[in-house]
Design an enzyme around this catalytic site. Structure first.
Site, mmCIF file in Angstrom:
data_model
loop_
_atom_site.group_PDB
_atom_site.id
_atom_site.type_symbol
_atom_site.label_atom_id
_atom_site.label_comp_id
_atom_site.label_asym_id
_atom_site.label_seq_id
_atom_site.Cartn_x
_atom_site.Cartn_y
_atom_site.Cartn_z
ATOM 1 N N ASP A 201 -6.167 2.616 7.786
ATOM 2 C CA ASP A 201 -7.416 2.050 7.751
ATOM 3 C C ASP A 201 -7.520 1.016 8.042
ATOM 4 O O ASP A 201 -8.666 0.513 8.392
ATOM 5 C CB ASP A 201 -8.031 2.830 6.482
ATOM 6 C CG ASP A 201 -8.435 4.265 6.490
ATOM 7 O OD1 ASP A 201 -8.074 4.926 7.361
ATOM 8 O OD2 ASP A 201 -8.985 4.430 5.375
ATOM 9 N N ALA B 242 -6.569 10.224 7.532
ATOM 10 C CA ALA B 242 -5.229 10.437 7.075
ATOM 11 C C ALA B 242 -4.256 10.797 8.364
ATOM 12 O O ALA B 242 -3.208 10.034 8.236
ATOM 13 C CB ALA B 242 -5.246 11.407 6.303
ATOM 14 N N GLU C 292 -19.180 17.078 2.428
ATOM 15 C CA GLU C 292 -18.167 18.198 1.358
ATOM 16 C C GLU C 292 -18.837 17.940 0.129
ATOM 17 O O GLU C 292 -18.920 18.848 -0.690
ATOM 18 C CB GLU C 292 -16.712 17.627 1.698
ATOM 19 C CG GLU C 292 -16.224 18.054 3.083
ATOM 20 C CD GLU C 292 -14.849 17.748 3.039
ATOM 21 O OE1 GLU C 292 -14.104 18.091 4.029
ATOM 22 O OE2 GLU C 292 -14.240 16.628 2.464
ATOM 23 N N GLY D 262 0.698 -1.183 -0.172
ATOM 24 C CA GLY D 262 0.022 -0.025 -0.188
ATOM 25 C C GLY D 262 0.613 1.306 -0.039
ATOM 26 O O GLY D 262 1.565 1.417 0.904
HETATM 27 C C1 LIG Z 1 -13.524 10.618 -0.311
HETATM 28 C C2 LIG Z 1 -12.745 10.533 0.916
HETATM 29 C C3 LIG Z 1 -12.647 11.479 1.674
HETATM 30 C C4 LIG Z 1 -11.849 11.818 2.880
HETATM 31 N N1 LIG Z 1 -11.393 12.665 3.603
HETATM 32 C C5 LIG Z 1 -10.574 12.792 4.645
HETATM 33 C C6 LIG Z 1 -10.508 14.026 5.374
HETATM 34 O O1 LIG Z 1 -10.955 15.014 4.972
HETATM 35 N N2 LIG Z 1 -9.567 14.076 6.301
HETATM 36 C C7 LIG Z 1 -8.951 12.711 6.829
HETATM 37 O O2 LIG Z 1 -8.211 12.787 7.752
HETATM 38 N N3 LIG Z 1 -9.144 11.718 6.105
HETATM 39 C C8 LIG Z 1 -9.961 11.611 5.045
HETATM 40 N N4 LIG Z 1 -10.293 10.360 4.608
HETATM 41 C C9 LIG Z 1 -9.737 9.214 4.789
HETATM 42 C C10 LIG Z 1 -8.160 8.996 4.631
HETATM 43 O O3 LIG Z 1 -7.888 9.162 3.187
HETATM 44 C C11 LIG Z 1 -7.785 7.606 5.146
HETATM 45 O O4 LIG Z 1 -8.050 7.668 6.514
HETATM 46 C C12 LIG Z 1 -6.223 7.500 4.616
HETATM 47 O O5 LIG Z 1 -6.465 7.429 3.247
HETATM 48 C C13 LIG Z 1 -5.994 6.123 5.232
HETATM 49 O O6 LIG Z 1 -4.601 5.713 4.730
HETATM 50 P P1 LIG Z 1 -4.051 4.352 4.513
HETATM 51 O O7 LIG Z 1 -2.612 4.252 3.883
HETATM 52 O O8 LIG Z 1 -4.402 3.517 5.591
HETATM 53 O O9 LIG Z 1 -4.779 3.837 3.201
HETATM 54 P P2 LIG Z 1 -5.189 4.414 1.570
HETATM 55 O O10 LIG Z 1 -4.785 5.675 1.563
HETATM 56 O O11 LIG Z 1 -6.429 4.043 1.404
HETATM 57 O O12 LIG Z 1 -4.030 3.457 0.833
HETATM 58 C C14 LIG Z 1 -4.206 2.401 0.617
HETATM 59 C C15 LIG Z 1 -3.503 1.885 -0.543
HETATM 60 O O13 LIG Z 1 -3.194 0.355 -0.458
HETATM 61 C C16 LIG Z 1 -3.440 0.226 -2.022
HETATM 62 N N5 LIG Z 1 -3.941 -1.549 -1.815
HETATM 63 C C17 LIG Z 1 -5.182 -1.811 -1.524
HETATM 64 N N6 LIG Z 1 -5.317 -3.038 -1.545
HETATM 65 C C18 LIG Z 1 -4.099 -3.530 -2.386
HETATM 66 C C19 LIG Z 1 -3.816 -4.809 -2.763
HETATM 67 N N7 LIG Z 1 -4.504 -5.689 -2.517
HETATM 68 N N8 LIG Z 1 -2.670 -4.706 -3.166
HETATM 69 C C20 LIG Z 1 -1.608 -3.773 -3.577
HETATM 70 N N9 LIG Z 1 -1.877 -2.230 -3.100
HETATM 71 C C21 LIG Z 1 -3.397 -2.250 -2.502
HETATM 72 C C22 LIG Z 1 -4.255 1.261 -2.418
HETATM 73 O O14 LIG Z 1 -4.233 1.211 -3.853
HETATM 74 C C23 LIG Z 1 -3.878 2.573 -1.851
HETATM 75 O O15 LIG Z 1 -2.731 3.130 -2.642
HETATM 76 C C24 LIG Z 1 -11.025 10.275 3.295
HETATM 77 C C25 LIG Z 1 -11.148 9.200 2.762
HETATM 78 C C26 LIG Z 1 -12.014 9.155 1.432
HETATM 79 C C27 LIG Z 1 -12.196 8.067 0.465
#
Ligand SMILES: Cc1cc2nc3c(=O)[nH]c(=O)nc-3n(C[C@H](O)[C@H](O)[C@H](O)COP(=O)(O)OP(=O)(O)OC[C@H]3O[C@@H](n4cnc5c(N)ncnc54)[C@H](O)[C@@H]3O)c2cc1C
Length: 431
Positions: free
Chosen positions: A300, A316, A171, A11
């Site tokens: 997440d 985030a 939003e 990820g």
């Molecule tokens: C529309 C939207 C609005 C948001 N607004 C806010 C906000 O205003 N403020 C805030 O703090 N948070 C916000 N969030 C939440 C925030 O974006 C997430 O909490 C954050 O992105 C989590 O980070 P992460 O690295 O855990 O996962 P992610 O950022 O989702 O990254 C996961 C990565 O893993 C990759 N992946 C997944 N499965 C696989 C697999 N099987 N094989 C290879 N790669 C894989 C994906 O391609 C992605 O690049 C929002 C989320 C969304 C969807």
């Protein structure tokens, strides 16, 4: 000297990128795998969906972020399986990658609560593709409405239903209200802005559930002033082609946007570890698995509780802080295997959400405020956390332009699928 360890990160989101950045100078080999070649700034996806920003403004190639370094590999591929006993992950193309340490940061996806046909009619916002699909639907709807003389017939095309009253739903509804009530409408001559109907539908008794109640109430008032009808205590009972139903009735529209429940990545089930009811993996204080201290789950995808026993929110800042923490831990431990692990603790610097043009709500360490000042703060924070100077500069210029002119730049309809179908029909007709 200890052997050089191989750290595999799944990820390239907020959590995974933070780990890789922290490890940049560590004496380890790193492989980061993502199914996309870019890191996506999801908090601004709704601005791509509402034609305020272009996809390139909020997505950056992972290779460009991490740069070059000895022992670093970035791989494009979908991880489909994790074998804890044999210590490898498997990609969809059948390749296997062995690891000494594994950091899982695959994020979450939308949860349609088992209704398999709902995603087709009510896309969520999780990827660039989703945002472009929503944008296309909104723009095509306006085109359709422009061709219909009868107000009754064009009503569904001027109706928008956003399901879920969390920050994304709020939003999104605010941004649609802004489009519908002001700028884009000037370009159409058949209908007036008063014909637009926007519904924000929430199953619970209030919106912005994770925020203080007064800010949820302020956001609801502001949305209603902007012309959004906020339907509380209204669970959706069905979604079909062009319609969404509740116990009180049905609304006809092709513009249905899902911003409701989320579930952790399905990849996590292959870990065979304990998960909560949304699929997040239960982790220890150091974010590793209870029975395997060389496998970490962060962002997440992880269920980690705060000092009061409440699960940390899927946001985030949590993902970034957890990524920094695991990166630091691995840097220390690979240099000195006898070093002691600390416990992760989250520093909450505050929460914010925009409710439309120049309006936002914010709760910064218990100090609650709303309106223009909250919006300025929201804008500064989002620009600061965007990756890359080019993106920061472009988004800043777009927002300034949009603020001064009310104009949304990215209103292109590029639906190649329907264009291709039309081309094929035309060719057949000619034959
Ligand atoms: C529309 C939207 C609005 C948001 N607004 C806010 C906000 O205003 N403020 C805030 O703090 N948070 C916000 N969030 C939440 C925030 O974006 C997430 O909490 C954050 O992105 C989590 O980070 P992460 O690295 O855990 O996962 P992610 O950022 O989702 O990254 C996961 C990565 O893993 C990759 N992946 C997944 N499965 C696989 C697999 N099987 N094989 C290879 N790669 C894989 C994906 O391609 C992605 O690049 C929002 C989320 C969304 C969807």
């Amino acid at each position: 000297m200890a052997d050089r360890k191989h750290v595999v990160i799944v990820g390239g989101g907020f959590a995974g990128i933070s780990v890789a950045k922290k490890l940049k100078k560590a004496e380890v080999d790193i492989t980061l795998v993502d199914r996309n070649n870019h890191h996506l700034f999801q908090p601004l996806l709704y601005q791509v969906a509402t034609a305020a920003l272009s996809p390139g403004d909020i997505a950056t190639p992972i290779r460009a972020i991490l740069g070059q370094r000895k022992g670093l590999r970035v791989l494009l591929g979908k991880v489909t399986d994790i074998d804890r006993d044999q210590r490898f992950i498997a990609l969809k193309n059948g390749r296997k990658i062995g690891f000494d340490y594994l950091v899982l940061a695959p994020g979450a996806q939308y949860n349609y609560f088992g209704n398999e046909e709902w995603p087709e009619h009510a896309p969520g916002l999780k990827s660039i593709g989703d945002a472009l699909q929503v944008r296309e639907r909104i723009l095509l709807s306006l085109e359709e409405a422009e061709q219909l003389e009868d107000p009754k017939l064009r009503e569904p095309y001027l109706t928008y239903v956003v399901i879920g009253g969390g920050p994304t739903g709020v939003e999104m509804a605010g941004a649609i209200a802004e489009i519908a009530k002001r700028n884009m409408m000037r370009d159409y001559s058949t209908f007036s802005k008063n014909e637009t109907r926007i519904f924000l539908v929430e199953a619970a008794a209030r919106i912005l559930n994770g925020y203080p109640e007064s800010l949820g109430e302020k956001a609801r008032e502001t949305l209603e002033e902007m012309g959004v009808r906020v339907l509380l205590n209204t669970p959706v009972t069905d979604i079909g082609e062009g319609e969404v139903s509740f116990s009180e009735g049905t609304i006809q529209t092709p513009n249905i946007i899902w911003a409701a429940g989320v579930a952790a990545s399905p990849l996590l089930t292959s870990l065979k570890a304990e998960q909560d009811r949304t699929g997040r993996v239960m982790v220890e204080d150091d974010l590793s698995l209870p029975d395997d201290d060389h496998i970490f789950v962060i962002g997440d995808a992880a269920h980690k509780e705060d000092a009061e026993g409440n699960p940390l929110p899927a946001l985030a800042p949590v993902a970034m802080q957890q990524g920094d923490f695991v990166g630091e831990l691995l840097k220390r431990e690979t240099a000195d295997p006898a070093s002691e692990r600390k416990a992760f603790s989250f520093t909450d610097k505050g929460t914010m959400a925009t409710v439309g043009r120049a309006k936002a709500v914010a709760d910064i360490r218990g100090f609650k405020f709303s309106g223009f000042f909250a919006w300025i703060l929201w804008s500064v924070v989002h620009i600061f956390f965007l990756i890359g100077f080019r993106n920061r500069f472009r988004v800043f210029v777009e927002w300034m332009w949009h603020y001064l002119t009310f104009n949304r730049g990215v209103r292109l309809i590029t639906d190649r699928k329907s264009a291709k179908e039309e081309e094929t029909t035309e060719i057949k007709n000619e034959i």
